[in-house]
Design a protein around this motif. Structure first.
Motif, PDB file in Angstrom:
ATOM      1  N   UNK A 144       0.834  -1.204   0.000  1.00 54.15           N
ATOM      2  CA  UNK A 144       0.000   0.000   0.000  1.00 54.15           C
ATOM      3  C   UNK A 144       0.868   1.254   0.000  1.00 54.15           C
ATOM      4  N   UNK A 145       1.915   1.267   0.795  1.00 51.99           N
ATOM      5  CA  UNK A 145       2.808   2.432   0.831  1.00 51.99           C
ATOM      6  C   UNK A 145       3.464   2.652  -0.537  1.00 51.99           C
ATOM      7  N   UNK A 146       3.872   1.584  -1.188  1.00 49.62           N
ATOM      8  CA  UNK A 146       4.479   1.717  -2.522  1.00 49.62           C
ATOM      9  C   UNK A 146       3.461   2.252  -3.527  1.00 49.62           C
ATOM     10  N   UNK A 200       1.059   9.511  -5.698  1.00 51.69           N
ATOM     11  CA  UNK A 200       1.391  10.916  -5.464  1.00 51.69           C
ATOM     12  C   UNK A 200       2.472  11.410  -6.427  1.00 51.69           C
ATOM     13  N   UNK A 201       3.293  10.525  -6.932  1.00 53.42           N
ATOM     14  CA  UNK A 201       4.302  10.904  -7.921  1.00 53.42           C
ATOM     15  C   UNK A 201       3.671  11.181  -9.277  1.00 53.42           C
ATOM     16  N   UNK A 202       2.471  10.638  -9.518  1.00 57.12           N
ATOM     17  CA  UNK A 202       1.788  10.784 -10.802  1.00 57.12           C
ATOM     18  C   UNK A 202       0.659  11.801 -10.787  1.00 57.12           C
ATOM     19  N   UNK A 203       0.161  12.160  -9.603  1.00 55.32           N
ATOM     20  CA  UNK A 203      -1.028  13.004  -9.507  1.00 55.32           C
ATOM     21  C   UNK A 203      -0.800  14.210  -8.617  1.00 55.32           C
ATOM     22  N   UNK A 204      -1.496  15.291  -8.955  1.00 56.14           N
ATOM     23  CA  UNK A 204      -1.514  16.496  -8.126  1.00 56.14           C
ATOM     24  C   UNK A 204      -2.966  16.853  -7.857  1.00 56.14           C
ATOM     25  N   UNK A 205      -3.222  17.359  -6.695  1.00 58.12           N
ATOM     26  CA  UNK A 205      -4.548  17.766  -6.269  1.00 58.12           C
ATOM     27  C   UNK A 205      -4.809  19.202  -6.733  1.00 58.12           C
ATOM     28  N   UNK A 206      -6.051  19.511  -7.109  1.00 56.60           N
ATOM     29  CA  UNK A 206      -6.425  20.854  -7.563  1.00 56.60           C
ATOM     30  C   UNK A 206      -6.027  21.905  -6.524  1.00 56.60           C
ATOM     31  N   UNK A 207      -6.312  21.647  -5.264  1.00 53.50           N
ATOM     32  CA  UNK A 207      -5.997  22.620  -4.210  1.00 53.50           C
ATOM     33  C   UNK A 207      -4.499  22.844  -4.078  1.00 53.50           C
ATOM     34  N   UNK A 253       6.011  14.609 -15.673  1.00 56.89           N
ATOM     35  CA  UNK A 253       4.621  15.040 -15.751  1.00 56.89           C
ATOM     36  C   UNK A 253       3.774  14.448 -14.635  1.00 56.89           C
ATOM     37  N   UNK A 254       2.805  15.252 -14.192  1.00 55.30           N
ATOM     38  CA  UNK A 254       1.769  14.821 -13.256  1.00 55.30           C
ATOM     39  C   UNK A 254       0.424  15.209 -13.855  1.00 55.30           C
ATOM     40  N   UNK A 255      -0.598  14.509 -13.429  1.00 54.71           N
ATOM     41  CA  UNK A 255      -1.960  14.820 -13.847  1.00 54.71           C
ATOM     42  C   UNK A 255      -2.679  15.496 -12.681  1.00 54.71           C
ATOM     43  N   UNK A 256      -3.397  16.590 -12.967  1.00 55.44           N
ATOM     44  CA  UNK A 256      -4.160  17.274 -11.927  1.00 55.44           C
ATOM     45  C   UNK A 256      -5.517  16.582 -11.771  1.00 55.44           C
ATOM     46  N   UNK A 257      -5.700  15.925 -10.637  1.00 55.43           N
ATOM     47  CA  UNK A 257      -6.945  15.225 -10.360  1.00 55.43           C
ATOM     48  C   UNK A 257      -8.106  16.202 -10.262  1.00 55.43           C
ATOM     49  N   UNK A 258      -9.210  15.860 -10.895  1.00 52.34           N
ATOM     50  CA  UNK A 258     -10.395  16.705 -10.854  1.00 52.34           C
ATOM     51  C   UNK A 258     -10.520  17.630 -12.042  1.00 52.34           C
ATOM     52  N   UNK A 259      -9.385  17.944 -12.680  1.00 53.46           N
ATOM     53  CA  UNK A 259      -9.400  18.765 -13.877  1.00 53.46           C
ATOM     54  C   UNK A 259     -10.040  20.127 -13.676  1.00 53.46           C
TER      55      UNK A 259
END
Length: 164
Positions: free
Chosen positions: A26-28, A34-41, A122-128
């Motif tokens: 789970x930790x991995x 988190x290395x692939x995604x960023x939060x809108x906030x 690159x990261x993807x912004x979750x929620x767009x």
């Protein structure tokens, strides 16, 4: 065998039908997420801070979508044009955060894949863009700036920090 209520609940519980991963797995997984995604906030907070946020935001949607509303300061680079235009618009040394319409759209994922294949971090912004607007962050349209009230289902009403 005597079945307890816990055994019975676990056997039929759809959440635990497949057991949770080990803490190490789970930790991995979550660390990789988190290395692939960023939060809108988090993106909004970094862009609002003084100085260089250390990344560039790319809107991968169509021109009509861009005109309807986009993150201030974002670069408009539709996914289909990334192979031809990325080198002219993006510095390979600067990480990229992609976004599209929202959680029901995988355009930002396709854009992130294309950019990664071209050698960009690159990261993807979750929620767009949907969640950008729903959380009450300012955005730009072809007519100028706009801001909507935060949706209480996506952002705290009386606090800038959701505590996440």
């Amino acid at each position: 065998m005597v079945m307890t209520s816990r055994t019975t609940a676990t056997a039929v519980n759809p959440v635990l039908r497949v057991p949770p991963a080990s803490p190490v797995a789970a930790a991995a997984y979550f660390g990789a997420s988190l290395a692939f995604h960023a939060d809108v906030s988090d993106v909004a907070s970094a862009l609002a801070a003084d100085g260089d946020p250390g990344f560039v935001v790319v809107d991968s949607r169509s021109t009509a979508s861009w005109d309807q509303g986009h993150v201030p300061g974002a670069i408009h680079l539709p996914t289909a044009l990334i192979p031809q235009q990325a080198a002219a618009l993006l510095d390979p040394a600067v990480p990229v955060v992609t976004y599209c319409w929202g959680p029901g759209c995988n355009g930002a994922t396709r854009a992130a894949l294309t950019l990664a294949q071209l050698g960009y971090q690159v990261k993807e912004m979750l929620g767009g863009f949907e969640y950008w607007a729903r959380e009450g962050f300012a955005f730009e349209t072809w007519e100028g700036g706009e801001r909507r009230a935060a949706d209480p289902l996506t952002a705290p009403v009386d606090d800038a920090d959701c505590g996440c």
